[in-house]
Design a protein around this motif. Structure first.
Motif, PDB file in Angstrom:
ATOM      1  N   SER A   1       0.814  -1.219   0.000  1.00 44.60           N
ATOM      2  CA  SER A   1       0.000   0.000   0.000  1.00 44.60           C
ATOM      3  C   SER A   1       0.845   1.266   0.000  1.00 44.60           C
ATOM      4  CB  SER A   1      -0.956  -0.002   1.194  1.00 44.60           C
ATOM      5  OG  SER A   1      -0.252   0.019   2.421  1.00 44.60           O
ATOM      6  N   GLY A   2       1.894   1.316   0.824  1.00 42.66           N
ATOM      7  CA  GLY A   2       2.749   2.506   0.836  1.00 42.66           C
ATOM      8  C   GLY A   2       3.398   2.758  -0.498  1.00 42.66           C
ATOM      9  N   VAL A   3       3.879   1.680  -1.118  1.00 39.33           N
ATOM     10  CA  VAL A   3       4.484   1.798  -2.447  1.00 39.33           C
ATOM     11  C   VAL A   3       3.463   2.296  -3.462  1.00 39.33           C
ATOM     12  CG1 VAL A   3       5.488   0.477  -4.355  1.00 39.33           C
ATOM     13  CG2 VAL A   3       6.243   0.053  -2.000  1.00 39.33           C
ATOM     14  N   ALA A   4       2.251   1.777  -3.387  1.00 43.25           N
ATOM     15  CA  ALA A   4       1.221   2.152  -4.356  1.00 43.25           C
ATOM     16  C   ALA A   4       0.865   3.629  -4.257  1.00 43.25           C
ATOM     17  CB  ALA A   4      -0.028   1.304  -4.136  1.00 43.25           C
ATOM     18  N   VAL A   5       0.759   4.152  -3.046  1.00 45.06           N
ATOM     19  CA  VAL A   5       0.472   5.583  -2.879  1.00 45.06           C
ATOM     20  C   VAL A   5       1.600   6.407  -3.504  1.00 45.06           C
ATOM     21  CG1 VAL A   5       0.249   7.446  -1.191  1.00 45.06           C
ATOM     22  CG2 VAL A   5      -1.012   5.314  -0.865  1.00 45.06           C
ATOM     23  N   LEU A   6       2.842   5.988  -3.306  1.00 42.74           N
ATOM     24  CA  LEU A   6       3.961   6.733  -3.875  1.00 42.74           C
ATOM     25  C   LEU A   6       3.992   6.626  -5.395  1.00 42.74           C
ATOM     26  CD1 LEU A   6       6.872   6.083  -1.345  1.00 42.74           C
ATOM     27  CD2 LEU A   6       5.154   7.906  -1.384  1.00 42.74           C
ATOM     28  N   LEU A   7       3.624   5.484  -5.943  1.00 43.67           N
ATOM     29  CA  LEU A   7       3.570   5.358  -7.402  1.00 43.67           C
ATOM     30  C   LEU A   7       2.501   6.270  -7.995  1.00 43.67           C
ATOM     31  CD1 LEU A   7       3.992   1.517  -8.036  1.00 43.67           C
ATOM     32  CD2 LEU A   7       5.703   3.321  -8.338  1.00 43.67           C
ATOM     33  N   GLU A   8       1.367   6.381  -7.313  1.00 45.37           N
ATOM     34  CA  GLU A   8       0.326   7.283  -7.813  1.00 45.37           C
ATOM     35  C   GLU A   8       0.769   8.736  -7.692  1.00 45.37           C
ATOM     36  OE1 GLU A   8      -3.236   9.120  -9.124  1.00 45.37           O
ATOM     37  OE2 GLU A   8      -2.071   7.336  -9.638  1.00 45.37           O
ATOM     38  N   LEU A   9       1.463   9.075  -6.608  1.00 45.40           N
ATOM     39  CA  LEU A   9       2.014  10.420  -6.498  1.00 45.40           C
ATOM     40  C   LEU A   9       3.034  10.675  -7.611  1.00 45.40           C
ATOM     41  CD1 LEU A   9       2.492  10.787  -2.632  1.00 45.40           C
ATOM     42  CD2 LEU A   9       0.790  11.938  -4.071  1.00 45.40           C
ATOM     43  N   ALA A  10       3.841   9.688  -7.928  1.00 47.69           N
ATOM     44  CA  ALA A  10       4.811   9.853  -9.015  1.00 47.69           C
ATOM     45  C   ALA A  10       4.112  10.140 -10.332  1.00 47.69           C
ATOM     46  CB  ALA A  10       5.671   8.587  -9.142  1.00 47.69           C
ATOM     47  N   ARG A  11       2.978   9.473 -10.568  1.00 50.13           N
ATOM     48  CA  ARG A  11       2.203   9.738 -11.789  1.00 50.13           C
ATOM     49  C   ARG A  11       1.707  11.174 -11.797  1.00 50.13           C
ATOM     50  NH1 ARG A  11      -2.719  10.163 -13.682  1.00 50.13           N
ATOM     51  NH2 ARG A  11      -3.639   9.996 -11.600  1.00 50.13           N
ATOM     52  N   LEU A  12       1.255  11.661 -10.639  1.00 50.85           N
ATOM     53  CA  LEU A  12       0.811  13.046 -10.546  1.00 50.85           C
ATOM     54  C   LEU A  12       1.969  14.010 -10.776  1.00 50.85           C
ATOM     55  CD1 LEU A  12      -1.615  13.048  -7.469  1.00 50.85           C
ATOM     56  CD2 LEU A  12      -2.190  12.927  -9.894  1.00 50.85           C
ATOM     57  N   PHE A  13       3.140  13.696 -10.216  1.00 52.87           N
ATOM     58  CA  PHE A  13       4.300  14.580 -10.371  1.00 52.87           C
ATOM     59  C   PHE A  13       4.707  14.712 -11.833  1.00 52.87           C
ATOM     60  CE2 PHE A  13       5.833  13.132  -5.903  1.00 52.87           C
ATOM     61  CZ  PHE A  13       4.881  13.936  -5.314  1.00 52.87           C
ATOM     62  N   LYS A  14       4.518  13.657 -12.603  1.00 51.49           N
ATOM     63  CA  LYS A  14       4.843  13.723 -14.033  1.00 51.49           C
ATOM     64  C   LYS A  14       3.910  14.697 -14.747  1.00 51.49           C
ATOM     65  CE  LYS A  14       4.979  10.994 -18.290  1.00 51.49           C
ATOM     66  NZ  LYS A  14       4.750   9.664 -18.914  1.00 51.49           N
ATOM     67  N   ASP A  15       2.610  14.574 -14.452  1.00 51.19           N
ATOM     68  CA  ASP A  15       1.614  15.393 -15.145  1.00 51.19           C
ATOM     69  C   ASP A  15       1.539  16.815 -14.580  1.00 51.19           C
ATOM     70  OD1 ASP A  15       1.014  13.179 -16.683  1.00 51.19           O
ATOM     71  OD2 ASP A  15      -0.686  12.571 -15.431  1.00 51.19           O
ATOM     72  N   THR A  16       1.754  16.936 -13.264  1.00 47.75           N
ATOM     73  CA  THR A  16       1.697  18.242 -12.595  1.00 47.75           C
ATOM     74  C   THR A  16       2.924  18.365 -11.706  1.00 47.75           C
ATOM     75  OG1 THR A  16      -0.731  18.077 -12.548  1.00 47.75           O
ATOM     76  CG2 THR A  16       0.291  19.790 -11.185  1.00 47.75           C
ATOM     77  N   PRO A  17       4.017  18.915 -12.216  1.00 49.65           N
ATOM     78  CA  PRO A  17       5.259  18.977 -11.433  1.00 49.65           C
ATOM     79  C   PRO A  17       5.038  19.638 -10.073  1.00 49.65           C
ATOM     80  CG  PRO A  17       5.694  19.554 -13.707  1.00 49.65           C
ATOM     81  CD  PRO A  17       4.202  19.453 -13.580  1.00 49.65           C
ATOM     82  N   PRO A  18       5.580  19.078  -9.022  1.00 48.94           N
ATOM     83  CA  PRO A  18       5.389  19.644  -7.683  1.00 48.94           C
ATOM     84  C   PRO A  18       6.137  20.965  -7.534  1.00 48.94           C
ATOM     85  CG  PRO A  18       6.988  17.866  -7.613  1.00 48.94           C
ATOM     86  CD  PRO A  18       6.417  17.867  -9.009  1.00 48.94           C
ATOM     87  N   PRO A  19       5.687  21.836  -6.628  1.00 47.82           N
ATOM     88  CA  PRO A  19       6.327  23.144  -6.448  1.00 47.82           C
ATOM     89  C   PRO A  19       7.633  23.068  -5.667  1.00 47.82           C
ATOM     90  CG  PRO A  19       4.538  22.900  -4.894  1.00 47.82           C
ATOM     91  CD  PRO A  19       4.485  21.698  -5.786  1.00 47.82           C
TER      92      PRO A  19
END
Length: 315
Positions: A138-156
């Protein structure tokens, strides 16, 4: 490697950098269905204990998924070995991905990707490894989904994802055999002087009916970060999961990071504190029931939304 290192150094972290306020930024939508899929994919590889076929397949999968999101030059596998209980040499790898690498101001998000090589809490087949849908997946999965978001919407801010290996290898009571990856990473940091503002460890963050009290060691190391996250959860209506009470003191990767590197790191982990301050985990913990049947999209959604609000709008 040189490209990966760019922008990741820094000076020791002053506590005032743990101050937070709303920035008025847009926050992308965390997709719990996507996170659920990432857990399922890991579970389909089977147990991911070091030395197993599932471990080998999952390593390649995680490196590939992070490379899709961050780019191949921003993903680094830190290999190390450890002598196992049978005298065998276990080959393990921490997996690291850097987002917004040019930013000197950074944070770290981490989880362990290995699973337990035994199910000692299960009366049936206690010596067989578990698939670890929640404990690992589960922890890995949350981070993978965040990584997908970071690709589409770069973090500040600069964000480094660190997936630790060998966290759950040890037998009960043999603490020197736990947290192998975080110990190796902390004693051999890939980036000299690495000092992000803070770190957040995710452990067992996808189970049904989960509750996350404020883990006691986390309150000691970074109380402002803990309180900010739980405040965000309350604002979003998740106070039934992020409960406003002090939890137990848990030995986990975050303690290793704090003690060796001094990076203020907290642990979001499902548990309860007993009346004698003991730690109580979910009934499926270290059993073969830690499979997809106990995973909740609602829990994943709550954890993901709290983290995205912090990353995109509070730092």
């Amino acid at each position: 490697m040189l490209a990966f290192l760019a922008g990741c150094g820094g000076e020791p972290v002053p506590q005032e950098r743990l101050n937070f306020e709303r920035q008025g930024r847009d926050v992308p939508v965390f997709n719990a269905d996507s996170a659920y899929h990432y857990i399922r994919q890991q579970v389909e590889f089977g147990p991911r204990n070091p030395g197993s076929e599932g471990h080998r397949l999952t390593k390649a999968y995680l490196i590939g998924k992070l490379a899709e999101a961050a780019g191949e030059r921003r993903v680094f596998a830190q290999h190390f070995t450890h002598v196992g209980y049978q005298g065998d040499t276990l080959r393990m790898s921490n997996i690291i991905a850097a987002f917004n690498p040019s930013a000197s101001d950074r944070i770290m998000l981490c989880a362990h990707w290995d699973t337990r090589p035994r199910a000692e809490k299960d009366p049936d087949a206690p010596d067989k490894p578990i698939v670890g849908a929640d404990d690992g997946g589960s922890g890995v999965a949350v981070l993978l989904e965040l990584a997908r978001l970071f690709k589409d919407t770069p973090p500040p801010i600069g964000v480094d994802l660190v997936l630790f290996d060998g966290e759950d290898y040890g037998k009960e009571g043999e603490m020197d055999r736990y947290f192998l990856g975080s110990r190796y990473w902390a004693n051999n940091p890939p980036v000299k002087g690495y000092s992000p503002r803070f770190g957040i460890l995710l452990d067992m963050v996808g189970g049904q009916n989960a509750q996350f009290p404020k883990e006691k060691n986390s309150l000691h190391f970074a109380p402002a970060l803990v309180n900010e996250l739980w405040q965000i959860a309350e604002e979003k209506g998740y106070s039934d999961l992020f409960v406003e009470q002090e939890g137990a003191a848990i030995s986990d990767d975050h303690v290793v990071i704090n003690r060796i590197l001094g990076i203020p790191t907290i642990d979001i982990i499902r548990h309860q504190r007993g009346s004698d301050s003991s730690v109580q985990f979910a009934p499926y913990w270290h059993t073969h029931n830690d499979d997809m049947d106990i995973i909740s999209r609602e829990t994943l959604k709550a954890v993901g939304e709290v983290l995205t609000e912090l990353i995109y709008n509070r730092v």
